[in-house]
Scaffold this active site. Structure first.
Site, PDB file in Angstrom:
ATOM      1  CB  THR A  97      -0.904  -0.002   1.245  1.00  0.00           C
ATOM      2  OG1 THR A  97      -1.671  -1.202   1.232  1.00  0.00           O
ATOM      3  CG2 THR A  97      -1.850   1.194   1.239  1.00  0.00           C
ATOM      4  CE  LYS A 172      -4.971  -1.670   2.059  1.00  0.00           C
ATOM      5  NZ  LYS A 172      -3.923  -2.595   2.279  1.00  0.00           N
ATOM      6  CE  LYS A 240       1.846   2.268   4.665  1.00  0.00           C
ATOM      7  NZ  LYS A 240       1.352   1.211   3.783  1.00  0.00           N
TER       8      LYS A 240
HETATM    9  P1  NA7 Z   1       5.969  -5.200   7.432  1.00  0.00           P
HETATM   10  O1  NA7 Z   1       5.771  -6.456   8.199  1.00  0.00           O
HETATM   11  O2  NA7 Z   1       6.342  -3.944   8.150  1.00  0.00           O
HETATM   12  O3  NA7 Z   1       7.110  -5.528   6.327  1.00  0.00           O
HETATM   13  C1  NA7 Z   1       7.672  -4.487   5.591  1.00  0.00           C
HETATM   14  C2  NA7 Z   1       8.631  -5.041   4.548  1.00  0.00           C
HETATM   15  O4  NA7 Z   1       9.274  -3.897   3.914  1.00  0.00           O
HETATM   16  C3  NA7 Z   1       9.781  -5.886   5.151  1.00  0.00           C
HETATM   17  O5  NA7 Z   1      10.151  -6.874   4.213  1.00  0.00           O
HETATM   18  C4  NA7 Z   1      10.879  -4.837   5.322  1.00  0.00           C
HETATM   19  O6  NA7 Z   1      12.161  -5.376   5.364  1.00  0.00           O
HETATM   20  C5  NA7 Z   1      10.699  -4.030   4.060  1.00  0.00           C
HETATM   21  N1  NA7 Z   1      11.333  -2.712   4.121  1.00  0.00           N
HETATM   22  C6  NA7 Z   1      10.953  -1.636   4.866  1.00  0.00           C
HETATM   23  N2  NA7 Z   1      11.772  -0.585   4.629  1.00  0.00           N
HETATM   24  C7  NA7 Z   1      12.688  -1.016   3.727  1.00  0.00           C
HETATM   25  C8  NA7 Z   1      13.788  -0.404   3.080  1.00  0.00           C
HETATM   26  N3  NA7 Z   1      14.106   0.879   3.312  1.00  0.00           N
HETATM   27  N4  NA7 Z   1      14.510  -1.130   2.212  1.00  0.00           N
HETATM   28  C9  NA7 Z   1      14.186  -2.430   1.956  1.00  0.00           C
HETATM   29  N5  NA7 Z   1      13.145  -3.081   2.512  1.00  0.00           N
HETATM   30  C10 NA7 Z   1      12.399  -2.375   3.394  1.00  0.00           C
HETATM   31  O7  NA7 Z   1       4.707  -4.830   6.557  1.00  0.00           O
HETATM   32  P2  NA7 Z   1       3.506  -5.795   6.107  1.00  0.00           P
HETATM   33  O8  NA7 Z   1       4.074  -7.035   5.499  1.00  0.00           O
HETATM   34  O9  NA7 Z   1       2.524  -5.906   7.211  1.00  0.00           O
HETATM   35  O10 NA7 Z   1       2.804  -4.901   4.985  1.00  0.00           O
HETATM   36  C11 NA7 Z   1       3.309  -4.806   3.673  1.00  0.00           C
HETATM   37  C12 NA7 Z   1       2.442  -3.852   2.880  1.00  0.00           C
HETATM   38  O11 NA7 Z   1       1.087  -4.356   2.782  1.00  0.00           O
HETATM   39  C13 NA7 Z   1       2.310  -2.476   3.513  1.00  0.00           C
HETATM   40  O12 NA7 Z   1       2.276  -1.510   2.495  1.00  0.00           O
HETATM   41  C14 NA7 Z   1       0.991  -2.549   4.268  1.00  0.00           C
HETATM   42  O13 NA7 Z   1       0.421  -1.263   4.478  1.00  0.00           O
HETATM   43  C15 NA7 Z   1       0.152  -3.468   3.431  1.00  0.00           C
HETATM   44  P3  NA7 Z   1      12.806  -5.856   6.776  1.00  0.00           P
HETATM   45  O14 NA7 Z   1      12.245  -7.215   7.028  1.00  0.00           O
HETATM   46  O15 NA7 Z   1      12.370  -4.840   7.819  1.00  0.00           O
HETATM   47  O16 NA7 Z   1      14.267  -5.848   6.545  1.00  0.00           O
END
Ligand code: NA7
Length: 293
Positions: A97, A172, A240
């Site tokens: 999202t 969404k 967000k």
């Molecule tokens: P989560 O559990 O907070 O997972 C977020 C994912 O995004 C996770 O794989 C993070 O990696 C990744 N992430 C966050 N910031 C970065 C940056 N800067 N670089 C690379 N990867 C990043 O969210 P959900 O799975 O609950 O939700 C996903 C989406 O669906 C979101 O938009 C919701 O609103 C709906 P990490 O594991 O922290 O290294």
């Protein structure tokens, strides 16, 4: 049909969705910033790429499932980013999202590379993702939706298709605007009742006996009664979503005063240290205010 799939982002939602693609028999390569979150999938035969680019290279279909538009940019752009690995005729499906601006900007960048793009935000919780019961809003060109359909079916119970990536992203935000207003109103009502001496469980029971009852209140009401704030949907992510809805409203000339109030409330909850708690914890904030009176 077995597809070569790359999956970037193994968070709360991404990990179970990627795992379902693996279970459906697809050839799965994953990447996550925190590599340890890939352990389960790798132990079951999925492959782990060292970079987002590597995970995207040579795949029929690449998924992203990341927190927000900034995370998405960090994973897509740069020498090791996913876009550098995508080639003509590939298909990118973003499950995040991340808002309308992000969806339209990625669609343009993909079109420049002759890569197809779908924005496919998720409706549903972690347990729905685990059971392949999420609903997906798939927006983008018809041919791309057609190609993605078998993989999307493997992870969801329903696909709602829209003509345009930006509209799927917007839809969404509309859904989560309603959810934000509901959970905020619920927390406020509970604290209003409690401040007048009515037990929390009684307020919840009576709301559920009324014409305004809801499955959301059933689930969140139980969490509020147990003061269980473990994140199923974190307050920071909800904040967000309201921010992204305000951006879309500003771009489109819509007025969203309820959304603005809910966002202010969610921001206060984040500032009070509740950002990583479930949205049910909004009730806790209202109850704290009621005690202070
Ligand atoms: P989560 O559990 O907070 O997972 C977020 C994912 O995004 C996770 O794989 C993070 O990696 C990744 N992430 C966050 N910031 C970065 C940056 N800067 N670089 C690379 N990867 C990043 O969210 P959900 O799975 O609950 O939700 C996903 C989406 O669906 C979101 O938009 C919701 O609103 C709906 P990490 O594991 O922290 O290294």
């Amino acid at each position: 049909m077995r597809m070569k799939i790359g999956f970037l982002g193994l968070g709360t939602m991404g990990e179970p969705i990627a795992n379902n693609l693996r279970k459906a028999g697809h050839d799965l390569t994953v990447w996550n910033r925190t590599a340890a979150k890939a352990d389960h999938i790798v132990s079951k035969g999925g492959k782990l790429a060292r970079t987002a680019r590597e995970a995207a290279t040579g795949r029929d279909l690449v998924f992203t499932c990341l927190s927000d538009e900034k995370a998405l940019e960090a994973v897509l752009e740069g020498a090791d980013g996913a876009l550098a690995g995508l080639a003509k005729g590939n298909l990118l499906v973003d499950l995040s999202t991340a808002g309308t601006r992000s969806a339209r900007s990625i669609a343009t960048r993909c079109a420049d590379r002759a890569v197809d793009f779908l924005s496919a935000p998720i409706l549903g919780s972690k347990s729905a993702a685990e059971q392949a019961q999420i609903v997906l809003l798939a927006g983008g060109p018809g041919a791309a939706r057609e190609r993605a359909r078998p993989a999307l079916h493997a992870v969801s119970s329903r696909i709602i298709e829209l003509e345009d990536a930006g509209q799927a992203a917007l839809m969404k935000l509309c859904v989560n605007a309603v959810g934000g207003a509901m959970i905020a109103g619920f927390g406020e009502a509970i604290a209003l009742g409690a401040s007048g001496g009515i037990p929390i469980w009684k307020v919840i029971e009576v709301i559920q006996a009324s014409p305004f009852h809801s499955p959301l209140f059933l689930v969140k009401g139980e969490l509020i009664e147990r003061t269980d704030w473990a994140p199923r949907f974190a307050i920071a992510l909800a904040e967000k979503d309201q921010r992204l809805a305000q951006e879309a409203a500003a771009d489109q000339g819509a007025k969203v005063p309820i959304n603005e109030a809910v966002r202010r409330l969610l921001s206060e909850a984040v500032e009070s240290g509740r950002g990583d708690k479930d949205v049910a914890a909004l009730a806790d904030l209202f109850l704290e205010w009621a005690k202070r009176k």
